[in-house]
Write an enzyme that holds these catalytic residues in place. Structure first.
Site, mmCIF file in Angstrom:
data_model
loop_
_atom_site.group_PDB
_atom_site.id
_atom_site.type_symbol
_atom_site.label_atom_id
_atom_site.label_comp_id
_atom_site.label_asym_id
_atom_site.label_seq_id
_atom_site.Cartn_x
_atom_site.Cartn_y
_atom_site.Cartn_z
ATOM 1 N N ALA A 66 0.717 -1.258 0.039
ATOM 2 C CA ALA A 66 -0.107 0.126 0.001
ATOM 3 C C ALA A 66 0.974 1.071 -0.002
ATOM 4 C CB ALA A 66 -0.955 0.046 1.174
ATOM 5 N N GLY A 112 -0.624 -5.123 0.836
ATOM 6 C CA GLY A 112 -1.709 -4.961 0.108
ATOM 7 C C GLY A 112 -1.687 -5.906 -1.366
ATOM 8 N N GLU A 115 -2.402 -9.171 -0.561
ATOM 9 C CA GLU A 115 -3.924 -9.327 -0.167
ATOM 10 C C GLU A 115 -4.761 -9.084 -1.319
ATOM 11 O OE1 GLU A 115 -4.348 -7.732 4.075
ATOM 12 O OE2 GLU A 115 -3.354 -6.088 2.741
ATOM 13 N N GLU A 135 3.471 -6.021 7.532
ATOM 14 C CA GLU A 135 2.982 -4.736 8.116
ATOM 15 C C GLU A 135 3.351 -4.660 9.583
ATOM 16 O OE1 GLU A 135 0.000 -5.648 4.836
ATOM 17 O OE2 GLU A 135 1.229 -6.725 6.087
#
Length: 260
Positions: A66, A112, A115, A135
């Protein structure tokens, strides 16, 4: 539709969505997440699209995470909304699409990015792919479904280790874990995805959509996957695809499914 951060191509019933932020290693910012929602939504509604392939531009990254600069100063409330909104408009949305989605994982798929790949129905990786959920090294946890989908795909112990160490695994280990279905040289990645897509396209899109719902039901709290399967199985008997498929079988010819 014109996109700032995506390239979308459609050919031979396959829509390819390319995340195109190479200078940022295709990192997901909020604008890109919204554009991805619109691109997936449009492809899912397009009668000429029977399979969606999503990948990243360039050779370095599928999606390297991200865009941290967007949320580094967020409050608790803003962080909660960020995760909830992202899951709703992209990650859960992709997982529940009626159209099959293949992630072509080229290079880094981190945070992300992993994900997003895990939200797709299955994954094919290039041999230089690196995957992880880093993360906790930033003082946060995966917020776009990573703690749930990684556990579903690789098991609790492996998911815990990957999340807690914030480390990366290579493509072959991902294959051994069951995180990806195939590993190929990078220059063969889209070719293999298109070959698999061509096999999918030959089958009933209506039945495939029902199968997606039935498989996903196993992972939804409060939903009985077996009952969903029974319902979806029964629904098939009312479709034109079922009539065509069974008739073609009895007549010893290839089915030409109308997709209804």
């Amino acid at each position: 539709m014109t996109y700032k951060n995506l390239i979308v191509n459609s050919e031979n019933y396959i829509t390819t969505i390319i995340i195109n932020r190479p200078k940022k290693l295709n990192a997901l910012n909020q604008e890109t997440i919204k554009e991805l929602h619109e691109a997936f939504k449009a492809a899912d509604k397009d009668k000429a699209t029977k399979v969606i392939v999503v990948t990243g531009s360039g050779e370095k990254a599928f999606v390297a995470g991200a865009d941290i600069s967007e949320f580094a100063d967020f409050t608790v409330e803003e962080g909660t909304h960020l995760a909830a909104n992202g899951q709703n408009i992209l990650f859960d949305f992709v997982e529940n699409l009626a159209t099959p989605v293949i992630a072509a994982v080229n290079g880094f798929a981190l945070g992300g990015g992993l994900e997003l790949a895990m939200a797709c129905h299955f994954r094919v990786a290039s041999d230089n792919a690196k995957m992880g959920l880093p993360e906790v090294s930033l003082g946060v946890i995966p917020g776009y479904g990573g703690t749930q989908r990684l556990t579903q795909l690789v098991g609790k112990g492996r998911a815990m280790e990957m999340i807690m160490t914030a480390g990366m695994i290579d493509a072959n280990k991902a294959l051994g874990y069951g995180l990806v279905n195939h590993v190929v040289p990078q220059d063969e990645l889209l070719e293999l995805c298109n070959t698999i897509a061509a096999k999918i396209i030959k089958n009933s899109s209506v039945a495939i959509s029902g199968a997606i719902r039935a498989v996903n039901a196993n992972f939804k709290e409060g939903e009985n996957g077996y009952q969903t399967e029974i319902t979806e199985f029964g629904n098939c008997f009312g479709t034109e695809d079922f009539q065509e498929g069974t008739t073609a079988f009895l007549e010893k010819r290839k089915a030409a499914f109308p997709g209804r």
